[in-house]
Each structure stands twice: as structure tokens, then as C-alpha cells.
Design a protein around this motif. Structure first.
Motif, PDB file in Angstrom:
ATOM      1  N   CYS A  79       0.895  -1.148  -0.067  1.00  0.00           N
ATOM      2  CA  CYS A  79       0.140  -0.021  -0.030  1.00  0.00           C
ATOM      3  C   CYS A  79       0.907   1.291   0.039  1.00  0.00           C
ATOM      4  CB  CYS A  79      -0.980   0.033   1.173  1.00  0.00           C
ATOM      5  SG  CYS A  79      -2.382  -1.200   1.228  1.00  0.00           S
ATOM      6  N   PHE A  80       0.828   1.916  -0.947  1.00  0.00           N
ATOM      7  CA  PHE A  80       1.758   3.218  -1.318  1.00  0.00           C
ATOM      8  C   PHE A  80       1.276   3.978  -2.558  1.00  0.00           C
ATOM      9  CE2 PHE A  80       3.835  -0.612  -3.161  1.00  0.00           C
ATOM     10  CZ  PHE A  80       3.905  -0.150  -4.582  1.00  0.00           C
ATOM     11  N   GLY A  81       1.283   5.275  -2.232  1.00  0.00           N
ATOM     12  CA  GLY A  81       1.074   6.230  -3.032  1.00  0.00           C
ATOM     13  C   GLY A  81       2.060   6.431  -4.362  1.00  0.00           C
ATOM     14  N   LYS A  82       3.518   6.633  -3.890  1.00  0.00           N
ATOM     15  CA  LYS A  82       4.703   6.625  -4.449  1.00  0.00           C
ATOM     16  C   LYS A  82       5.377   5.273  -4.418  1.00  0.00           C
ATOM     17  CE  LYS A  82       8.646   9.506  -5.426  1.00  0.00           C
ATOM     18  NZ  LYS A  82       9.550  10.799  -4.934  1.00  0.00           N
ATOM     19  N   ASN A  83       5.884   4.905  -5.620  1.00  0.00           N
ATOM     20  CA  ASN A  83       6.484   3.590  -5.773  1.00  0.00           C
ATOM     21  C   ASN A  83       7.881   3.752  -5.490  1.00  0.00           C
ATOM     22  OD1 ASN A  83       7.359   0.969  -6.381  1.00  0.00           O
ATOM     23  ND2 ASN A  83       6.040   0.759  -7.826  1.00  0.00           N
ATOM     24  N   LEU A  84       8.351   3.584  -4.226  1.00  0.00           N
ATOM     25  CA  LEU A  84       9.970   3.971  -3.939  1.00  0.00           C
ATOM     26  C   LEU A  84      10.584   2.735  -4.352  1.00  0.00           C
ATOM     27  CD1 LEU A  84       9.596   5.471  -0.582  1.00  0.00           C
ATOM     28  CD2 LEU A  84      10.196   6.782  -2.734  1.00  0.00           C
ATOM     29  N   LEU A  85      10.084   1.477  -4.381  1.00  0.00           N
ATOM     30  CA  LEU A  85      10.675   0.269  -4.973  1.00  0.00           C
ATOM     31  C   LEU A  85      10.927   0.514  -6.525  1.00  0.00           C
ATOM     32  CD1 LEU A  85       8.803  -2.761  -3.535  1.00  0.00           C
ATOM     33  CD2 LEU A  85      11.048  -2.228  -3.380  1.00  0.00           C
ATOM     34  N   GLN A  86      10.092   1.073  -7.269  1.00  0.00           N
ATOM     35  CA  GLN A  86      10.417   1.150  -8.675  1.00  0.00           C
ATOM     36  C   GLN A  86      11.410   2.345  -8.669  1.00  0.00           C
ATOM     37  OE1 GLN A  86       7.503   3.449 -11.093  1.00  0.00           O
ATOM     38  NE2 GLN A  86       7.411   1.574 -12.308  1.00  0.00           N
ATOM     39  N   GLN A  87      11.349   3.496  -7.901  1.00  0.00           N
ATOM     40  CA  GLN A  87      12.571   4.312  -8.061  1.00  0.00           C
ATOM     41  C   GLN A  87      13.616   3.842  -7.709  1.00  0.00           C
ATOM     42  OE1 GLN A  87      11.593   8.094  -5.933  1.00  0.00           O
ATOM     43  NE2 GLN A  87      13.609   7.955  -4.621  1.00  0.00           N
ATOM     44  N   SER A  88      13.857   2.908  -6.733  1.00  0.00           N
ATOM     45  CA  SER A  88      15.151   2.258  -6.131  1.00  0.00           C
ATOM     46  C   SER A  88      15.684   1.501  -7.507  1.00  0.00           C
ATOM     47  CB  SER A  88      14.867   1.292  -5.246  1.00  0.00           C
ATOM     48  OG  SER A  88      14.439   1.981  -3.904  1.00  0.00           O
ATOM     49  N   ASN A  89      14.863   0.728  -8.245  1.00  0.00           N
ATOM     50  CA  ASN A  89      15.282  -0.298  -9.260  1.00  0.00           C
ATOM     51  C   ASN A  89      15.804   0.491 -10.477  1.00  0.00           C
ATOM     52  OD1 ASN A  89      15.736  -2.944 -10.067  1.00  0.00           O
ATOM     53  ND2 ASN A  89      13.935  -3.044 -10.951  1.00  0.00           N
ATOM     54  N   ASN A  90      15.082   2.069 -10.856  1.00  0.00           N
ATOM     55  CA  ASN A  90      15.502   2.642 -11.839  1.00  0.00           C
ATOM     56  C   ASN A  90      16.593   3.581 -11.791  1.00  0.00           C
ATOM     57  OD1 ASN A  90      13.283   1.314 -13.082  1.00  0.00           O
ATOM     58  ND2 ASN A  90      11.935   2.765 -12.931  1.00  0.00           N
ATOM     59  N   ALA A  91      17.137   3.737 -10.547  1.00  0.00           N
ATOM     60  CA  ALA A  91      18.220   4.598 -10.306  1.00  0.00           C
ATOM     61  C   ALA A  91      19.431   4.240 -11.037  1.00  0.00           C
ATOM     62  CB  ALA A  91      18.332   4.845  -8.821  1.00  0.00           C
ATOM     63  N   GLU A  92      20.265   5.249 -11.540  1.00  0.00           N
ATOM     64  CA  GLU A  92      21.470   4.753 -12.261  1.00  0.00           C
ATOM     65  C   GLU A  92      22.670   4.077 -11.691  1.00  0.00           C
ATOM     66  OE1 GLU A  92      22.244   7.931 -15.242  1.00  0.00           O
ATOM     67  OE2 GLU A  92      20.408   7.310 -16.279  1.00  0.00           O
ATOM     68  N   SER A  93      23.055   5.121 -10.423  1.00  0.00           N
ATOM     69  CA  SER A  93      24.194   4.779  -9.864  1.00  0.00           C
ATOM     70  C   SER A  93      23.826   3.986  -8.361  1.00  0.00           C
ATOM     71  CB  SER A  93      24.868   5.969  -9.344  1.00  0.00           C
ATOM     72  OG  SER A  93      24.116   6.640  -8.430  1.00  0.00           O
ATOM     73  N   SER A  94      25.072   3.108  -7.883  1.00  0.00           N
ATOM     74  CA  SER A  94      24.723   2.373  -6.752  1.00  0.00           C
ATOM     75  C   SER A  94      24.237   3.379  -5.704  1.00  0.00           C
ATOM     76  CB  SER A  94      25.835   1.470  -6.331  1.00  0.00           C
ATOM     77  OG  SER A  94      27.045   2.515  -6.327  1.00  0.00           O
ATOM     78  N   ILE A  95      24.980   4.584  -5.518  1.00  0.00           N
ATOM     79  CA  ILE A  95      24.498   5.179  -4.284  1.00  0.00           C
ATOM     80  C   ILE A  95      23.101   6.083  -4.537  1.00  0.00           C
ATOM     81  CG2 ILE A  95      25.530   7.550  -5.466  1.00  0.00           C
ATOM     82  CD1 ILE A  95      25.533   6.500  -1.599  1.00  0.00           C
ATOM     83  N   GLU A  96      22.726   6.135  -5.898  1.00  0.00           N
ATOM     84  CA  GLU A  96      21.511   6.746  -5.673  1.00  0.00           C
ATOM     85  C   GLU A  96      20.383   5.462  -5.416  1.00  0.00           C
ATOM     86  OE1 GLU A  96      21.399   9.959  -9.381  1.00  0.00           O
ATOM     87  OE2 GLU A  96      21.364   7.605 -10.038  1.00  0.00           O
ATOM     88  N   ARG A  97      20.687   4.270  -5.688  1.00  0.00           N
ATOM     89  CA  ARG A  97      19.676   2.947  -5.521  1.00  0.00           C
ATOM     90  C   ARG A  97      19.620   2.850  -3.846  1.00  0.00           C
ATOM     91  NH1 ARG A  97      22.352   1.210 -10.180  1.00  0.00           N
ATOM     92  NH2 ARG A  97      23.851   0.034  -9.164  1.00  0.00           N
ATOM     93  N   PHE A  98      21.078   3.119  -3.250  1.00  0.00           N
ATOM     94  CA  PHE A  98      21.040   2.945  -1.732  1.00  0.00           C
ATOM     95  C   PHE A  98      20.257   3.913  -0.943  1.00  0.00           C
ATOM     96  CE2 PHE A  98      22.551   2.786   2.526  1.00  0.00           C
ATOM     97  CZ  PHE A  98      22.900   1.547   2.502  1.00  0.00           C
ATOM     98  N   ILE A  99      20.353   5.194  -1.598  1.00  0.00           N
ATOM     99  CA  ILE A  99      19.577   6.428  -0.933  1.00  0.00           C
ATOM    100  C   ILE A  99      17.819   6.033  -0.997  1.00  0.00           C
ATOM    101  CG2 ILE A  99      18.828   8.677  -1.072  1.00  0.00           C
ATOM    102  CD1 ILE A  99      21.818   9.290  -1.811  1.00  0.00           C
ATOM    103  N   SER A 100      17.497   5.598  -2.278  1.00  0.00           N
ATOM    104  CA  SER A 100      16.306   5.247  -2.476  1.00  0.00           C
ATOM    105  C   SER A 100      15.767   4.186  -1.683  1.00  0.00           C
ATOM    106  CB  SER A 100      15.899   4.693  -3.966  1.00  0.00           C
ATOM    107  OG  SER A 100      16.110   5.916  -4.916  1.00  0.00           O
ATOM    108  N   VAL A 101      16.618   3.370  -1.383  1.00  0.00           N
ATOM    109  CA  VAL A 101      16.245   1.986  -0.603  1.00  0.00           C
ATOM    110  C   VAL A 101      16.384   2.278   0.797  1.00  0.00           C
ATOM    111  CG1 VAL A 101      17.176  -0.204   0.612  1.00  0.00           C
ATOM    112  CG2 VAL A 101      17.194  -0.128  -2.177  1.00  0.00           C
ATOM    113  N   VAL A 102      16.990   3.485   1.375  1.00  0.00           N
ATOM    114  CA  VAL A 102      16.827   3.941   2.651  1.00  0.00           C
ATOM    115  C   VAL A 102      15.521   4.602   2.662  1.00  0.00           C
ATOM    116  CG1 VAL A 102      17.761   5.713   4.345  1.00  0.00           C
ATOM    117  CG2 VAL A 102      19.278   4.318   3.140  1.00  0.00           C
ATOM    118  N   ALA A 103      14.943   5.405   1.537  1.00  0.00           N
ATOM    119  CA  ALA A 103      13.753   5.932   1.691  1.00  0.00           C
ATOM    120  C   ALA A 103      12.446   5.015   1.788  1.00  0.00           C
ATOM    121  CB  ALA A 103      13.501   6.644   0.538  1.00  0.00           C
TER     122      ALA A 103
END
Length: 386
Positions: A79-103
């Protein structure tokens, strides 16, 4: 306030009761709450000793919301309004993905309602829900102690997460703290990355009455050499400035060099500050994540399992929603009595109950572990509208 769907199979009638997910305000539909709730809650613990384990503490339906712990656990995943999982998967760099996973990890911290709790799931209870291409399956793999397992897969995004949750609530006189044991794994298969994390503690404070998350959360990804330490903080006494706070850092595992500082509130916004540049970025906005949360619906009535949470507790939920407390108590007693009878039958035959969807392990060093039997979770008969 709720949706209820019924299907008949021969002479048996299956009830399915689904209610709105928890919002930023907790249970937004808590109009069924009993009066003088704070006094009732305090009276519950009048004869409980400080330090007592409340794992097997029994609640009457007056203190229940019309859904199971298994459903609430699942809501944090689907249950979510914004898909942070999709954002994590689509991030280009490893640090961007990690930050998205934190979120995303912060987004799974949902706000319960003071004085109200979900039902304790029965042994073998399941909850199977789909949201788009994300399929989520939960099972109660142990009753004493209570252990819940979650497996979710998204073939479109090519990701998977596996959680094992074992809450241990204890009474400390003026508060209850529930330590949530168990490991959580998120796998971004396109990137060959696995993120492991734990959960903060849930704190229920009696005076003044409030609910908050406290404690430390660590997120690790060996493949990217990145880690994060988050500290969930609440205010002391009457102060409110520290309520719902999240503070921490993101750093390189090998060098321990801090890359970002994390600061904010899990019920509003959280930002990161780049240590090198000083730039601050909002990585999490609770209003976005909790916006337009939709009640799951039944898509395939024939596909509903008898073990489905929304079926197991349907009569209890109907009693709570209609404020027919006598009906709710009778229905809850019926569910619990049936479980005690089944347990006695297994004991008399020398049988050991085995989960249907997970293999379970336990050790003093690592605690409870749960691994899914199936590689992928199939589409569910219950879906969250997009």
C-alpha cells in the motif's frame, strides 16, 4: 468504511471483509472505537508487572481494529502512493539506489493507532495480495511465539523481498515496547544487489498517550560497499519536538567514510545532506507515500483460500465495524477455540504443523529465519486498485 464480498461454495458461505489501509493518522476509520479508550487501556495493564512479556496477552475486540497483524504487515509492502521500489530499481548509480532503498525502508514504518491493535494471526493464516505486477504473500509460520513471513516478487521490475517478523512486546510501567526481531532482505535482481535491514521498535506511551517508533535500523549492501545507520527517536516527557524523528548517516563499509547525513521525520519528510558538497535533498515525503491509499478488492472470489486473513476474521471484523461487541467477542472466541482444538488434535497424534509456503529455521545466534518455497509469488485473488 469497508468493503465486504461474499461467495457461496456448496452449503458453505465464505465471507471476505477488507478495510482501508492505515493512513498517516493511523486507523482513519476508527469511528468504532470504544469510549474512554485511554482509561480502558490503562485498566488492561493494572495487574501486569513491569518487564512482563506481553506476547500472549489477550485483547477483547474493544481494542481491535478490523484486520489482522498479517494484513497490517502486508500493507507496508503493497500500500503506497509513490512507488519507491520502482524508484530504487530505476536509479542509475549504486549510491542513488542505496538512498532510494533507505527511503523505502522508512516508508515501511507505518503509524499505528493508540489503544487499538490488529488481531493476532492464527497459525497458518495467509494474506495474498497483488498491486500491479507486485505480488505479495504472507503466512503466519509460528503462533507461540508469533512469527510472520513475507515474500514478494515483481517480475516486471525484477525484484524480490523476503521478510521475517517476530514481535516481542514488553510492559515497562508507563509504556509498552515491542522489539521487532527478524531479518528483511530486498533484492534488486537487475543490479545483482541485496539489501539487508532490520526494523525499529514500536513504543506505546500511556501518559501522554502516543505511539512512536524508536531504536536503531541498519541497512547493508555488500555488493556496493554501502551501509546506513538510522536512529528513530521520540520526545521525552511533554516535549514534542523530537516526535517521529529519524537521524543517521550513509557511509562506505570498507573505509567507514560518511557520505551523507540523514535527518527528518518518518511521518513527514526526510532529507539527506551530501557531506562533500553540502547539498540537501528530500528523499522521502510521507504525504506522497500515503496519498490516495486504496482499499484492496477481491478480483477472484473462487481463488480465496480458507486461510486468508480477510476470511478467517470476517465475522469478528463485521462485529467491530457495526459496533456489535457481543457478536465480535463470540466470533473471536470461535476462531480461537477452533485453533486450540486443532492444536490438541495435532498433539494427540504426535503431529508437527508445517508451513505451506515457507521453510522456517531458528537458532539462538540468528533468531527466526524464513525462506519461501516458491521462487515467485503468483498473482493474488485480492488486488489493490491502481
Amino acid at each position: 468504511m469497508s468493503t465486504s464480498q461474499t461467495v457461496s461454495e456448496g452449503s458453505d458461505e465464505i465471507q471476505v471483509v477488507l478495510t482501508k489501509p492505515l493512513s498517516l493518522e493511523g486507523d482513519a476509520d476508527a469511528d468504532y472505537k470504544a469510549p474512554n479508550l485511554v482509561q480502558r487501556v490503562l485498566s488492561l495493564f493494572r495487574n501486569v508487572r513491569p518487564g512482563s512479556d506481553l506476547t500472549n496477552f489477550q485483547l477483547t475486540p474493544l481494542f481491535n481494529i478490523p484486520k489482522s497483524h498479517l494484513q497490517c504487515f502486508g500493507e507496508s509492502a503493497f500500500c503506497f502512493g509513490k512507488n519507491l521500489l520502482q524508484q530504487s530499481n530505476n536509479a542509475e548509480s549504486s549510491i542513488e539506489r542505496f538512498i532510494s532503498v533507505v527511503a523505502w525502508s522508512i516508508s515501511t514504518t507505518r503509524p499505528p493507532t493508540f489503544g487499538l491493535a490488529p488481531y493476532n494471526p492464527i497459525l497458518g493464516e495467509t494474506h495474498h495480495v497483488s498491486r500491479g505486477s507486485l505480488n505479495v504473500l504472507l503466512e503466519q509460520v509460528s503462533h507461540h511465539p508469533p512469527v510472520s513471513a513475507l515474500h514478494a516478487t515483481d517480475e516486471k521490475e525484477n525484484l524480490e523481498f523476503i521478510w521475517c517478523q517476530h514481535p516481542v512486546p514488553k510492559f515497562y510501567g508507563t509504556r509498552v515496547e515491542a522489539e521487532v526481531l527478524g531479518k528483511r532482505q530486498l533484492k534488486l535482481l537487475n543490479h545483482g544487489e541485496t539489501y539487508t535491514m532490520n526494523s525499529p521498535k514500536l513504543m506505546i506511551k500511556f501518559l501522554p498517550p502516543r505511539v512512536d517508533w524508536i531504536g536503531k535500523v541498519k541497512i547493508c549492501c555488500q555488493e556496493t560497499d554501502l551501509e546506513s545507520e538510522l536512529c528513530y527517536i521520540t520526545s521525552s516527557l511533554l516535549g514534542r519536538s523530537g516526535l517521529h524523528s529519524v537521524k543517521g548517516k550513509i557511509y562506505q563499509s570498507s573505509s567507514m567514510k560518511t557520505l551523507y547525513e540523514v535527518d527528518g521525520h518518518w511521518n513527514s519528510t526526510v532529507k539527506v545532506k551530501d557531506i562533500d558538497s553540502g547539498k540537501e535533498t528530500i528523499i522521502y515525503d510521507a504525504k506522497e507515500v500515503f496519498s490516495e491509499l486504496k482499499t484492496p478488492i477481491v478480483k477472484d472470489l473462487q481463488g480465496i483460500w480458507p486461510t486468508e486473513s480477510a476470511t478467517v476474521w470476517s465475522e469478528v471484523s463485521k462485529g467491530i465495524i457495526s459496533k456489535n461487541w457481543a457478536k465480535a467477542r463470540e466470533a473471536k472466541s470461535s476462531v480461537e477455540d477452533k485453533q486450540r482444538k486443532l492444536a490438541k488434535e495435532r498433539d494427540s497424534k504426535g503431529e508437527t504443523w508445517v508451513p505451506s509456503h515457507f521453510t522456517v529455521s531458528y537458532s539462538k545466534e540468528d533468531g527466526w529465519g524464513c525462506l519461501p518455497i516458491q521462487e515467485r509469488v503468483p498473482p493474488a485473488p485480492i488486488v489493490v486498485p491502481l
